[in-house]
Design an enzyme around this catalytic site. Structure first.
Site, PDB file in Angstrom:
ATOM      1  N   SER A 138      54.945 -61.840 -24.594  1.00 51.29           N
ATOM      2  CA  SER A 138      54.663 -59.997 -23.076  1.00 51.29           C
ATOM      3  C   SER A 138      55.461 -58.749 -24.141  1.00 51.29           C
ATOM      4  O   SER A 138      54.666 -57.495 -24.227  1.00 51.29           O
ATOM      5  CB  SER A 138      54.690 -60.562 -21.879  1.00 51.29           C
ATOM      6  N   LYS A 139      55.996 -59.478 -24.531  1.00 49.68           N
ATOM      7  CA  LYS A 139      56.895 -58.070 -25.214  1.00 49.68           C
ATOM      8  C   LYS A 139      56.604 -58.218 -26.753  1.00 49.68           C
ATOM      9  O   LYS A 139      57.079 -56.736 -27.364  1.00 49.68           O
ATOM     10  CB  LYS A 139      58.144 -58.380 -26.046  1.00 49.68           C
ATOM     11  N   PHE A 158      55.268 -67.562 -22.319  1.00 49.64           N
ATOM     12  CA  PHE A 158      55.026 -66.053 -22.297  1.00 49.64           C
ATOM     13  C   PHE A 158      55.919 -64.407 -22.362  1.00 49.64           C
ATOM     14  O   PHE A 158      55.082 -63.824 -23.303  1.00 49.64           O
ATOM     15  CB  PHE A 158      54.494 -65.507 -20.239  1.00 49.64           C
ATOM     16  N   TYR A 159      56.843 -64.505 -22.187  1.00 49.12           N
ATOM     17  CA  TYR A 159      57.669 -63.427 -22.733  1.00 49.12           C
ATOM     18  C   TYR A 159      57.165 -62.956 -23.425  1.00 49.12           C
ATOM     19  O   TYR A 159      57.403 -62.128 -23.980  1.00 49.12           O
ATOM     20  CB  TYR A 159      59.389 -63.874 -22.364  1.00 49.12           C
ATOM     21  N   ASN A 160      57.578 -64.161 -24.641  1.00 47.02           N
ATOM     22  CA  ASN A 160      57.085 -64.032 -26.279  1.00 47.02           C
ATOM     23  C   ASN A 160      56.690 -63.020 -26.097  1.00 47.02           C
ATOM     24  O   ASN A 160      55.968 -62.187 -27.178  1.00 47.02           O
ATOM     25  CB  ASN A 160      57.667 -64.741 -27.126  1.00 47.02           C
TER      26      ASN A 160
END
Length: 246
Positions: free
Chosen positions: A155-156, A151-153
């Site tokens: 969200s950023k 999810f980090y990818n």
């Protein structure tokens, strides 16, 4: 121009890149305010930087975020720079993690919704003051995702897109909308296991400050420049390279 004589809010400034930012901006005589979920980390940061102003706050929590903004407005009305630096990530397998949806909500709330909320709430104060800047910290992974950051990818990448839209919408206003895209940096964020390609935090922040002083608005740090080009020219190769790194 170099950021000086400013009042700066930096989220997630108790360690890593955020703490280095606090130090470097304070060295220039700026007033720096930072927040973190962890009071212990804030106290340790303040031991290193006695003049650092700290506030315990989970920016993913709407009520806490609102209280933080009101406290800034009352105590530091000359605030003119907001740096959205705080972020979290989970190294997970989507299909096999029973808590994946809870982790999704937490990451999106911290990495995307909180920066947008802070911008909206602080904008009236920022725009009243000289040299107003909104600086969103993202990553080269907005161009090429790394598969273990489920999810980090995303969200950023969403924050990257929002930043571009905001910059266009506010182009006639007296505020700079800046995005800084970092590569892997050797910080506690990696839990003691940074990738071999990680650069020193001092180098990362130095390059950021130099680019800001040159009035650049989309700042690709170190090898993010190469990753950006490779993602355009050979996206499949870029994806393979990013996901083969240790």
């Amino acid at each position: 121009m170099e950021i000086s004589n400013s009042t700066i809010v930096i989220t997630g400034g108790s360690s890593g890149i955020g703490l280095e930012m606090c130090k470097r901006f304070m060295d220039k005589g700026n007033i720096v305010i930072t927040c973190s979920r962890s009071l212990d980390k804030l106290k340790k940061a303040q031991q290193q930087l006695p003049d650092l102003i700290v506030y315990q706050c989970d920016i993913a929590d709407e009520k806490q975020c609102n209280h933080f903004v009101k406290w800034i407005q009352i105590n530091y009305p000359k605030v003119n720079v907001l740096i959205n630096n705080a972020a979290i990530s989970s190294n997970i397998n989507f299909a096999n993690d029973d808590f994946v949806l809870e982790k999704l909500q937490d990451e999106m709330a911290t990495n995307l919704i909180a920066p947008i909320r802070l911008i909206k709430l602080l904008y009236p104060a920022l725009i009243k003051n000289n040299s107003a800047k909104i600086i969103n910290i993202t990553t080269g992974l907005v161009y090429v995702p790394r598969v273990n950051y489920t999810f980090y990818n995303a969200s950023k990448a969403a924050l990257h897109s929002f930043t571009q839209v905001l910059r266009e919408q506010l182009k006639k206003e007296k505020v700079q909308i800046i995005e800084v895209l970092f590569p892997a940096v050797d910080t506690p964020w990696h839990n003691g296991n940074p990738p071999k390609i990680a650069i020193r935090v001092e180098k990362a922040v130095s390059e950021m400050l130099k680019a800001i002083s040159q009035d650049k608005l989309e700042i690709r740090i170190a090898k993010v420049k190469l990753l950006y080009l490779l993602s355009r020219i050979a996206p499949k190769l870029a994806f393979k390279k990013v996901n083969s790194l240790n």
